[in-house]
Scaffold this motif. Structure first.
Motif, PDB file in Angstrom:
ATOM      1  N   GLY A  99       0.832  -1.209   0.000  1.00 45.48           N
ATOM      2  CA  GLY A  99       0.000   0.000   0.000  1.00 45.48           C
ATOM      3  C   GLY A  99       0.862   1.253   0.000  1.00 45.48           C
ATOM      4  N   HIS A 100       1.976   1.193   0.745  1.00 50.41           N
ATOM      5  CA  HIS A 100       2.874   2.341   0.780  1.00 50.41           C
ATOM      6  C   HIS A 100       3.576   2.522  -0.565  1.00 50.41           C
ATOM      7  CE1 HIS A 100       6.815   4.338   2.054  1.00 50.41           C
ATOM      8  NE2 HIS A 100       5.888   5.264   2.064  1.00 50.41           N
ATOM      9  N   ILE A 101       3.957   1.409  -1.192  1.00 52.43           N
ATOM     10  CA  ILE A 101       4.619   1.499  -2.511  1.00 52.43           C
ATOM     11  C   ILE A 101       3.669   2.174  -3.513  1.00 52.43           C
ATOM     12  CG2 ILE A 101       5.473   0.136  -4.467  1.00 52.43           C
ATOM     13  CD1 ILE A 101       6.530  -1.890  -2.326  1.00 52.43           C
ATOM     14  N   ALA A 102       2.394   1.768  -3.496  1.00 47.94           N
ATOM     15  CA  ALA A 102       1.418   2.379  -4.418  1.00 47.94           C
ATOM     16  C   ALA A 102       1.252   3.867  -4.101  1.00 47.94           C
ATOM     17  CB  ALA A 102       0.080   1.657  -4.285  1.00 47.94           C
ATOM     18  N   ALA A 103       1.270   4.197  -2.799  1.00 45.37           N
ATOM     19  CA  ALA A 103       1.095   5.595  -2.405  1.00 45.37           C
ATOM     20  C   ALA A 103       2.312   6.444  -2.753  1.00 45.37           C
ATOM     21  CB  ALA A 103       0.813   5.668  -0.905  1.00 45.37           C
ATOM     22  N   GLN A 104       3.496   5.797  -2.777  1.00 41.17           N
ATOM     23  CA  GLN A 104       4.689   6.522  -3.231  1.00 41.17           C
ATOM     24  C   GLN A 104       4.521   6.879  -4.705  1.00 41.17           C
ATOM     25  OE1 GLN A 104       7.560   3.449  -2.029  1.00 41.17           O
ATOM     26  NE2 GLN A 104       8.673   5.016  -0.868  1.00 41.17           N
ATOM     27  N   GLY A 105       3.911   5.942  -5.449  1.00 41.92           N
ATOM     28  CA  GLY A 105       3.740   6.132  -6.891  1.00 41.92           C
ATOM     29  C   GLY A 105       2.766   7.255  -7.228  1.00 41.92           C
ATOM     30  N   ASP A 106       1.662   7.365  -6.487  1.00 42.00           N
ATOM     31  CA  ASP A 106       0.670   8.390  -6.859  1.00 42.00           C
ATOM     32  C   ASP A 106       0.846   9.693  -6.066  1.00 42.00           C
ATOM     33  OD1 ASP A 106      -0.502   8.113  -4.354  1.00 42.00           O
ATOM     34  OD2 ASP A 106      -2.201   6.940  -5.056  1.00 42.00           O
ATOM     35  N   GLY A 107       1.876   9.758  -5.231  1.00 46.00           N
ATOM     36  CA  GLY A 107       2.189  11.010  -4.531  1.00 46.00           C
ATOM     37  C   GLY A 107       1.452  11.186  -3.218  1.00 46.00           C
ATOM     38  N   SER A 108       0.501  10.285  -2.907  1.00 54.49           N
ATOM     39  CA  SER A 108      -0.270  10.493  -1.663  1.00 54.49           C
ATOM     40  C   SER A 108       0.589  10.259  -0.422  1.00 54.49           C
ATOM     41  CB  SER A 108      -1.526   9.625  -1.640  1.00 54.49           C
ATOM     42  OG  SER A 108      -1.223   8.296  -1.896  1.00 54.49           O
ATOM     43  N   SER A 110       3.761  11.155   0.043  1.00 52.35           N
ATOM     44  CA  SER A 110       4.502  12.376   0.396  1.00 52.35           C
ATOM     45  C   SER A 110       3.535  13.470   0.844  1.00 52.35           C
ATOM     46  CB  SER A 110       5.376  12.851  -0.765  1.00 52.35           C
ATOM     47  OG  SER A 110       4.593  12.987  -1.912  1.00 52.35           O
ATOM     48  N   ARG A 111       2.327  13.481   0.293  1.00 60.08           N
ATOM     49  CA  ARG A 111       1.333  14.464   0.732  1.00 60.08           C
ATOM     50  C   ARG A 111       0.960  14.200   2.192  1.00 60.08           C
ATOM     51  NH1 ARG A 111      -2.527  13.531  -2.867  1.00 60.08           N
ATOM     52  NH2 ARG A 111      -1.238  14.472  -4.470  1.00 60.08           N
ATOM     53  N   LEU A 170      -5.896  -1.086   7.390  1.00 60.45           N
ATOM     54  CA  LEU A 170      -7.141  -0.387   7.038  1.00 60.45           C
ATOM     55  C   LEU A 170      -7.039   1.101   7.401  1.00 60.45           C
ATOM     56  CD1 LEU A 170      -9.730  -3.072   8.208  1.00 60.45           C
ATOM     57  CD2 LEU A 170      -9.071  -2.523   5.860  1.00 60.45           C
ATOM     58  N   LEU A 171      -6.403   1.389   8.535  1.00 58.29           N
ATOM     59  CA  LEU A 171      -6.203   2.794   8.911  1.00 58.29           C
ATOM     60  C   LEU A 171      -5.319   3.490   7.886  1.00 58.29           C
ATOM     61  CD1 LEU A 171      -5.567   2.749  12.779  1.00 58.29           C
ATOM     62  CD2 LEU A 171      -7.499   3.737  11.565  1.00 58.29           C
ATOM     63  N   GLN A 172      -4.249   2.803   7.505  1.00 61.32           N
ATOM     64  CA  GLN A 172      -3.336   3.376   6.502  1.00 61.32           C
ATOM     65  C   GLN A 172      -4.090   3.702   5.216  1.00 61.32           C
ATOM     66  OE1 GLN A 172       0.518   1.348   5.807  1.00 61.32           O
ATOM     67  NE2 GLN A 172       0.019   1.376   3.639  1.00 61.32           N
ATOM     68  N   GLU A 173      -4.936   2.760   4.771  1.00 61.70           N
ATOM     69  CA  GLU A 173      -5.702   2.984   3.529  1.00 61.70           C
ATOM     70  C   GLU A 173      -6.608   4.197   3.674  1.00 61.70           C
ATOM     71  OE1 GLU A 173      -7.751  -0.622   2.629  1.00 61.70           O
ATOM     72  OE2 GLU A 173      -5.904  -1.683   2.099  1.00 61.70           O
ATOM     73  N   GLN A 174      -7.285   4.279   4.822  1.00 59.66           N
ATOM     74  CA  GLN A 174      -8.208   5.411   5.028  1.00 59.66           C
ATOM     75  C   GLN A 174      -7.466   6.736   5.051  1.00 59.66           C
ATOM     76  OE1 GLN A 174     -11.688   5.558   7.240  1.00 59.66           O
ATOM     77  NE2 GLN A 174     -11.436   3.568   8.182  1.00 59.66           N
ATOM     78  N   LEU A 175      -6.315   6.748   5.710  1.00 60.33           N
ATOM     79  CA  LEU A 175      -5.573   8.009   5.823  1.00 60.33           C
ATOM     80  C   LEU A 175      -4.960   8.397   4.481  1.00 60.33           C
ATOM     81  CD1 LEU A 175      -4.034   7.402   9.348  1.00 60.33           C
ATOM     82  CD2 LEU A 175      -5.897   8.947   8.736  1.00 60.33           C
ATOM     83  N   LEU A 176      -4.564   7.407   3.693  1.00 62.84           N
ATOM     84  CA  LEU A 176      -4.052   7.727   2.351  1.00 62.84           C
ATOM     85  C   LEU A 176      -5.182   8.262   1.462  1.00 62.84           C
ATOM     86  CD1 LEU A 176      -1.558   4.764   1.837  1.00 62.84           C
ATOM     87  CD2 LEU A 176      -0.981   7.199   1.859  1.00 62.84           C
TER      88      LEU A 176
ATOM     89  N   PHE B  47       7.739   5.589   7.044  1.00 66.46           N
ATOM     90  CA  PHE B  47       6.328   5.890   6.810  1.00 66.46           C
ATOM     91  C   PHE B  47       5.461   5.221   7.879  1.00 66.46           C
ATOM     92  CE2 PHE B  47       2.251   4.692   4.869  1.00 66.46           C
ATOM     93  CZ  PHE B  47       1.782   5.939   4.467  1.00 66.46           C
ATOM     94  N   ALA B  48       5.720   3.948   8.126  1.00 58.52           N
ATOM     95  CA  ALA B  48       4.919   3.204   9.114  1.00 58.52           C
ATOM     96  C   ALA B  48       5.127   3.775  10.514  1.00 58.52           C
ATOM     97  CB  ALA B  48       5.285   1.727   9.077  1.00 58.52           C
ATOM     98  N   ALA B  49       6.365   4.198  10.816  1.00 58.07           N
ATOM     99  CA  ALA B  49       6.639   4.771  12.141  1.00 58.07           C
ATOM    100  C   ALA B  49       5.857   6.072  12.318  1.00 58.07           C
ATOM    101  CB  ALA B  49       8.133   5.029  12.306  1.00 58.07           C
ATOM    102  N   ARG B  50       5.789   6.867  11.270  1.00 55.66           N
ATOM    103  CA  ARG B  50       5.051   8.133  11.350  1.00 55.66           C
ATOM    104  C   ARG B  50       3.553   7.855  11.553  1.00 55.66           C
ATOM    105  NH1 ARG B  50       2.408  12.607   7.991  1.00 55.66           N
ATOM    106  NH2 ARG B  50       1.586  13.623   9.809  1.00 55.66           N
ATOM    107  N   LEU B  51       3.066   6.869  10.804  1.00 55.78           N
ATOM    108  CA  LEU B  51       1.651   6.494  10.917  1.00 55.78           C
ATOM    109  C   LEU B  51       1.320   6.072  12.362  1.00 55.78           C
ATOM    110  CD1 LEU B  51      -0.626   6.181   8.711  1.00 55.78           C
ATOM    111  CD2 LEU B  51      -0.192   3.741   8.883  1.00 55.78           C
ATOM    112  N   LEU B  52       2.192   5.236  12.919  1.00 56.19           N
ATOM    113  CA  LEU B  52       1.975   4.765  14.295  1.00 56.19           C
ATOM    114  C   LEU B  52       2.015   5.920  15.291  1.00 56.19           C
ATOM    115  CD1 LEU B  52       3.825   1.438  15.145  1.00 56.19           C
ATOM    116  CD2 LEU B  52       1.403   1.891  14.846  1.00 56.19           C
ATOM    117  N   ARG B  53       2.958   6.847  15.094  1.00 56.24           N
ATOM    118  CA  ARG B  53       3.030   8.009  15.994  1.00 56.24           C
ATOM    119  C   ARG B  53       1.715   8.766  15.974  1.00 56.24           C
ATOM    120  NH1 ARG B  53       8.036   9.058  14.198  1.00 56.24           N
ATOM    121  NH2 ARG B  53       7.308  10.637  12.711  1.00 56.24           N
TER     122      ARG B  53
END
Lengths: 199, 86
Positions: A99-108, A110-111, A170-176, B47-53
């Motif tokens: 999920g993070h790799i995909a988010a790196q690709g679409d810029g979300s 870093s946003r 799931l939290l990561q997906e929602q926040l992205l 990235f994951a560490a920031r998310l957890l924080r």
């Protein structure tokens, strides 16, 4: 109960009320249901205080009671066991990384790094399915170790891992998604802003 | 003894356990050696560490508990609770 025991109850058990209130809210969702749950938890704790062993952690004891009350109230015990059939913890972790790799690709990604996520996090936690929400609350908000969370809920440590990692993903997906939407909004605002010097 | 080298997938699989301080010593050492050398994996962990924080920071947004506290004390008093500050 004797005055001494009541004082001990007040000092050790009642002091955990804010933690129990937060945990109850994470399960019940609705504030009024959560308050009922908190009250019932402390009543049962008071009645069963003689079973509390010196040296035990009162917060975890209360979480266990609270969860039992909740299950009994909602008669959802079956649902808890259904969710034991999760993917293994490693694949849940890998999905978060993908999920993070995909988010790196679409810029979300870093946003998201530059955004204040606090307004979105409470809602995102509240939207998690119950079993994942409970695990995120116990480990991430209440600071329990995997083993402590497992003992509190009466589940294997592997189940803690699977549910916790799924909840975080799931939290990561929602926040992205929140970051992507915020990016779209600001891009739309830019597109519609008047250009300087335009007549 | 030098820890055995691990690949990026193995490192990534240990992400949450690492951030939760739940990794045993051996796998932890292997991972730390990998992270020191791998520019690909480091951003995932950051990235994951920031998310957890941020998630853990949500705890500061506690709801007010005064109302439920007096309600619980009232219910306990009805059961005979008689601590000094009740």
């Amino acid at each position: 109960m004797s005055d001494l025991r009541d004082r001990r109850f007040e000092r050790d058990v009642l002091a955990c009320l804010p933690d129990v209130a937060r945990f109850a809210r994470s399960m019940a969702g609705d504030e009024s249901d959560a308050d009922d749950l908190v009250q019932e938890t402390f009543l049962l704790a008071y009645r069963g205080y003689h079973t509390f062993r010196a040296g035990d952690e009162p917060r975890r004891w209360l979480f266990t009671i609270c969860r039992h009350v909740f299950i009994r109230q909602r008669q959802r015990a079956a649902r808890f066991s259904e969710l034991d059939e999760l993917g293994d913890p490693s694949s849940e972790t890998m999905r978060a990384v993908y999920g993070h790799i995909a988010a790196q690709g679409d810029g979300s990604a870093s946003r998201l790094d530059t955004m204040d996520l606090r307004p979105a996090i409470d809602g995102a936690i509240a939207d998690l399915p119950l079993d994942f929400r409970i695990m995120v609350v116990l480990v991430d908000l209440e600071g329990l170790s995997y083993t402590e969370a497992a003992e509190t809920l009466g589940v294997p440590v592997g189940t803690v891992r699977s549910r916790l990692y799924r909840g975080r993903r799931l939290l990561q997906e929602q926040l992205l998604t929140f970051a992507r939407d915020a990016g779209l909004e600001s891009a739309t605002a830019r597109d519609h802003a008047p250009t300087s010097g335009a007549l | 003894m030098t820890p055995s080298p691990i690949d990026c997938r193995t490192a990534a699989e240990r992400l949450w356990e690492y951030l939760d301080h739940e990794l045993p010593d051996g796998p932890l050492e292997e991972l730390e050696v990998h992270l020191r050398a791998c520019a690909e994996c480091t951003p995932h962990f950051a990235f994951a560490a920031r998310l957890l924080r941020d998630i853990r920071g949500a705890r500061s947004n506690d709801r007010q508990t005064e109302g439920i506290q007096s309600r619980v004390l009232g219910a306990l008093r009805a059961e005979g609770f008689m601590a000094a500050h009740s």
